[in-house]
Write a protein that holds these residues in place. Structure first.
Motif, PDB file in Angstrom:
ATOM      1  N   LYS A   1       0.827  -1.210   0.000  1.00  0.00           N
ATOM      2  CA  LYS A   1       0.000   0.000   0.000  1.00  0.00           C
ATOM      3  C   LYS A   1       0.862   1.262   0.000  1.00  0.00           C
ATOM      4  O   LYS A   1       0.507   2.275  -0.608  1.00  0.00           O
TER       5      LYS A   1
ATOM      6  N   SER B   1       1.304  -6.945  -2.281  1.00  0.00           N
ATOM      7  CA  SER B   1       0.447  -7.337  -1.161  1.00  0.00           C
ATOM      8  C   SER B   1      -1.004  -7.302  -1.636  1.00  0.00           C
ATOM      9  O   SER B   1      -1.305  -6.804  -2.727  1.00  0.00           O
TER      10      SER B   1
ATOM     11  N   GLN C   1      -0.203 -11.717  -6.315  1.00  0.00           N
ATOM     12  CA  GLN C   1      -0.336 -11.433  -4.870  1.00  0.00           C
ATOM     13  C   GLN C   1       0.387 -12.495  -4.043  1.00  0.00           C
ATOM     14  O   GLN C   1       0.194 -13.688  -4.234  1.00  0.00           O
ATOM     15  N   ILE C   2       1.194 -12.014  -3.086  1.00  0.00           N
ATOM     16  CA  ILE C   2       1.882 -12.931  -2.166  1.00  0.00           C
ATOM     17  C   ILE C   2       1.072 -13.024  -0.880  1.00  0.00           C
ATOM     18  O   ILE C   2       0.621 -12.008  -0.361  1.00  0.00           O
TER      19      ILE C   2
ATOM     20  N   SER D   1      -3.960 -15.700   0.952  1.00  0.00           N
ATOM     21  CA  SER D   1      -4.971 -15.888  -0.096  1.00  0.00           C
ATOM     22  C   SER D   1      -4.371 -15.647  -1.482  1.00  0.00           C
ATOM     23  O   SER D   1      -5.094 -15.554  -2.468  1.00  0.00           O
TER      24      SER D   1
ATOM     25  N   SER E   1       3.591  -3.675   5.100  1.00  0.00           N
ATOM     26  CA  SER E   1       3.740  -3.649   6.560  1.00  0.00           C
ATOM     27  C   SER E   1       4.283  -4.962   7.118  1.00  0.00           C
ATOM     28  O   SER E   1       4.981  -4.981   8.123  1.00  0.00           O
TER      29      SER E   1
ATOM     30  N   ASN F   1      10.601   0.669   4.338  1.00  0.00           N
ATOM     31  CA  ASN F   1       9.360   1.088   4.984  1.00  0.00           C
ATOM     32  C   ASN F   1       9.644   2.337   5.802  1.00  0.00           C
ATOM     33  O   ASN F   1      10.703   2.447   6.418  1.00  0.00           O
TER      34      ASN F   1
HETATM   35  C1  LIG Z   1      -8.299 -13.942   5.378  1.00  0.00           C
HETATM   36  C2  LIG Z   1      -7.305 -12.933   4.950  1.00  0.00           C
HETATM   37  C3  LIG Z   1      -6.423 -13.254   3.935  1.00  0.00           C
HETATM   38  C4  LIG Z   1      -5.478 -12.324   3.529  1.00  0.00           C
HETATM   39  N1  LIG Z   1      -4.602 -12.659   2.548  1.00  0.00           N
HETATM   40  C5  LIG Z   1      -3.623 -11.803   2.207  1.00  0.00           C
HETATM   41  C6  LIG Z   1      -2.670 -12.144   1.246  1.00  0.00           C
HETATM   42  O1  LIG Z   1      -2.698 -13.214   0.645  1.00  0.00           O
HETATM   43  N2  LIG Z   1      -1.706 -11.247   0.964  1.00  0.00           N
HETATM   44  C7  LIG Z   1      -1.620 -10.045   1.589  1.00  0.00           C
HETATM   45  O2  LIG Z   1      -0.689  -9.280   1.283  1.00  0.00           O
HETATM   46  N3  LIG Z   1      -2.536  -9.694   2.483  1.00  0.00           N
HETATM   47  C8  LIG Z   1      -3.547 -10.529   2.811  1.00  0.00           C
HETATM   48  N4  LIG Z   1      -4.466 -10.151   3.716  1.00  0.00           N
HETATM   49  C9  LIG Z   1      -4.440  -8.762   4.182  1.00  0.00           C
HETATM   50  C10 LIG Z   1      -3.389  -8.509   5.242  1.00  0.00           C
HETATM   51  O3  LIG Z   1      -3.922  -8.819   6.501  1.00  0.00           O
HETATM   52  C11 LIG Z   1      -2.931  -7.042   5.228  1.00  0.00           C
HETATM   53  O4  LIG Z   1      -4.048  -6.210   5.372  1.00  0.00           O
HETATM   54  C12 LIG Z   1      -2.176  -6.654   3.966  1.00  0.00           C
HETATM   55  O5  LIG Z   1      -1.118  -7.564   3.757  1.00  0.00           O
HETATM   56  C13 LIG Z   1      -1.604  -5.257   4.122  1.00  0.00           C
HETATM   57  O6  LIG Z   1      -1.023  -4.849   2.936  1.00  0.00           O
HETATM   58  P1  LIG Z   1       0.121  -3.739   2.957  1.00  0.00           P
HETATM   59  O7  LIG Z   1       1.237  -4.193   3.781  1.00  0.00           O
HETATM   60  O8  LIG Z   1       0.393  -3.407   1.533  1.00  0.00           O
HETATM   61  O9  LIG Z   1      -0.634  -2.484   3.587  1.00  0.00           O
HETATM   62  P2  LIG Z   1      -0.508  -1.858   5.018  1.00  0.00           P
HETATM   63  O10 LIG Z   1      -0.644  -2.874   6.065  1.00  0.00           O
HETATM   64  O11 LIG Z   1      -1.427  -0.695   5.041  1.00  0.00           O
HETATM   65  O12 LIG Z   1       0.987  -1.364   5.100  1.00  0.00           O
HETATM   66  C14 LIG Z   1       1.532  -0.358   4.293  1.00  0.00           C
HETATM   67  C15 LIG Z   1       2.948  -0.143   4.780  1.00  0.00           C
HETATM   68  O13 LIG Z   1       3.575   0.784   3.929  1.00  0.00           O
HETATM   69  C16 LIG Z   1       4.344   1.673   4.716  1.00  0.00           C
HETATM   70  N5  LIG Z   1       4.431   2.927   3.981  1.00  0.00           N
HETATM   71  C17 LIG Z   1       3.430   3.807   3.706  1.00  0.00           C
HETATM   72  N6  LIG Z   1       3.897   4.816   2.958  1.00  0.00           N
HETATM   73  C18 LIG Z   1       5.223   4.571   2.755  1.00  0.00           C
HETATM   74  C19 LIG Z   1       6.260   5.250   2.060  1.00  0.00           C
HETATM   75  N7  LIG Z   1       6.009   6.384   1.421  1.00  0.00           N
HETATM   76  N8  LIG Z   1       7.491   4.717   2.078  1.00  0.00           N
HETATM   77  C20 LIG Z   1       7.754   3.564   2.738  1.00  0.00           C
HETATM   78  N9  LIG Z   1       6.805   2.886   3.415  1.00  0.00           N
HETATM   79  C21 LIG Z   1       5.572   3.372   3.412  1.00  0.00           C
HETATM   80  C22 LIG Z   1       3.605   1.814   6.022  1.00  0.00           C
HETATM   81  O14 LIG Z   1       4.475   2.187   7.073  1.00  0.00           O
HETATM   82  C23 LIG Z   1       3.023   0.412   6.196  1.00  0.00           C
HETATM   83  O15 LIG Z   1       3.899  -0.390   6.974  1.00  0.00           O
HETATM   84  C24 LIG Z   1      -5.429 -11.046   4.135  1.00  0.00           C
HETATM   85  C25 LIG Z   1      -6.317 -10.742   5.162  1.00  0.00           C
HETATM   86  C26 LIG Z   1      -7.246 -11.665   5.548  1.00  0.00           C
HETATM   87  C27 LIG Z   1      -8.179 -11.304   6.652  1.00  0.00           C
END
Ligand SMILES: Cc1cc2nc3c(=O)[nH]c(=O)nc-3n(C[C@H](O)[C@H](O)[C@H](O)COP(=O)(O)OP(=O)(O)OC[C@H]3O[C@@H](n4cnc5c(N)ncnc54)[C@H](O)[C@@H]3O)c2cc1C
Length: 356
Positions: free
Chosen positions: A237, A262, A276-277, A280, A295, A314
């Motif tokens: 994200k 993600s 997607q890693i 799911s 994250s 990050n």
């Molecule tokens: C049943 C179930 C299955 C799921 N399956 C998966 C799956 O297969 N894969 C998966 O990925 N997720 C899955 N999820 C979702 C998972 O729980 C997380 O919500 C998801 O992985 C978060 O994605 P993210 O790290 O991209 O986003 P976030 O958790 O929002 O993290 C974003 C990160 O980016 C950092 N950031 C923001 N801006 C910047 C910047 N400018 N420079 C550097 N860092 C920055 C932040 O500090 C934060 O750590 C699942 C959830 C459920 C409930």
């Protein structure tokens, strides 16, 4: 290391079952591949309690130091097949050579390291020998009655299966790299390793090969399945919207890496769902993964547990991914990546100006 040697004509005779474990060894440049040493050490470990022999089959241009290394890591016999260009793998020829050797000696177990060549070779041999094949084993056990039991992770790493091939011999398995320990043979009573030179022409007496290797084409990292990729750049994200995500794509392009994401990056439309890693999504096992703006939620890291080295960028030093990473870079990826990409491009232009 003491050596005895002999010439072997593969079609000459057969064959009662040999209580031996065989491994298919491969070279990397002039030396043995690490994965070959891993399965050889494992074969020795399995053979010792039963006092079985261990043999290695190797194709190469000259025996060189590889034979000593094989002996030091537990081989009692080495079947050396002279081959001018072992790197130019010809499936039919190598299958023919191995099948003839196996039919003549009938070893109890045959192990291969996992790689592109053996993913092709091992099933061919299993089919020709009419035996089962256990792919990508990560743990092996040899019971008193000689049954090989292998465990392997399957169904996108969601299930651990225990597999046996109880009836036919040899019992065949390919073994993932990095899961077995390389160990030297410490037996006090070991005899000098015997080197048997195999005449490949004899094996191929049946006819000419239908396969001709013309050239090798490197897989396009944009198209390969992320589960098979050795080098992955993964965006989360924090990578921003589709336009901002280009920085992460650029990094992947420059490095020749597969792009992954993600779930949030997928949901935001920055990357396709097949990339997607996670829980799911898909499980990956690259040599190196560079994670940008992810994250490190459990559902995500579930799919990257097998990554050998992780670099994470990050802006939050407390993000779980920073704790998990081998190298954590704390900062804004939208500032870091343009500079990093510029430096990589400059470096690539310097080392190979024509190609770029
Ligand atoms: C049943 C179930 C299955 C799921 N399956 C998966 C799956 O297969 N894969 C998966 O990925 N997720 C899955 N999820 C979702 C998972 O729980 C997380 O919500 C998801 O992985 C978060 O994605 P993210 O790290 O991209 O986003 P976030 O958790 O929002 O993290 C974003 C990160 O980016 C950092 N950031 C923001 N801006 C910047 C910047 N400018 N420079 C550097 N860092 C920055 C932040 O500090 C934060 O750590 C699942 C959830 C459920 C409930």
């Amino acid at each position: 290391m003491g050596w005895t040697s002999a010439k072997f004509r593969v079609k000459s005779g057969a064959s009662t079952q040999t209580m031996e474990i065989w491994i298919y060894a491969q070279t990397m440049g002039k030396s043995l591949s690490e994965a070959s040493l891993e399965i050889l050490s494992e074969a020795r470990r399995l053979a010792n309690p039963h006092k079985w022999g261990v043999s290695a089959v190797i194709l190469g241009d000259s025996p060189g130091i590889t034979l000593d290394t094989l002996a030091q890591h537990g081989a009692d016999r080495v079947f050396f097949v002279p081959s001018e260009r072992p790197a130019a793998y010809c499936p039919e020829k190598v299958t023919e050579i191995l099948v003839d050797l196996l039919k003549a000696h009938l070893p109890w177990v045959l192990l291969f390291p996992v790689n592109d060549v053996t993913n092709d070779l091992a099933p061919r041999i299993a089919a020709r020998m009419r035996v089962g094949l256990i792919p990508r084993a990560d743990r092996l056990h040899l019971s008193d009655d000689g049954t090989l039991t292998a465990t392997r992770i399957c169904f996108q790493r969601k299930i651990q299966a225990t597999v046996v091939c109880p009836d036919a011999r040899p019992q065949m398995a390919t073994v993932g790299s990095g899961v077995m320990k390389v160990q030297k043979d410490t037996r006090k009573d070991r005899v000098p390793c015997e080197c048997i030179e195999v005449n490949p022409e004899t094996c191929l007496a049946g006819g000419a090969s239908r396969v001709k290797v013309l050239r090798f084409i490197k897989a396009d990292p944009k198209k390969i399945d992320i589960s098979d990729a050795d080098l992955i750049v993964c965006g989360g994200k924090g990578g921003g919207d589709k336009a901002q995500f280009e920085k992460i794509k650029n990094l992947a392009d420059l490095l020749g890496a597969a792009l992954a994401g993600s779930r949030v990056a997928v949901d935001n439309g920055c990357i396709g769902r097949e990339r997607q890693i996670g829980q799911s999504g898909k499980s990956v096992s690259p040599e190196l993964m560079i994670s940008c703006g992810v994250s490190g939620a459990n559902a995500h890291t579930f799919g990257m547990r097998e990554a050998k080295t992780v670099i994470a960028i990050n802006k939050d030093k407390n993000a779980p991914i920073i704790k998990l990473a081998d190298l954590g870079v704390v900062g804004d990826l939208h500032e870091i990546l343009p500079r990093l990409n510029h430096r990589i491009k400059k470096y690539l232009d310097q080392i190979n100006p024509e190609k770029r």
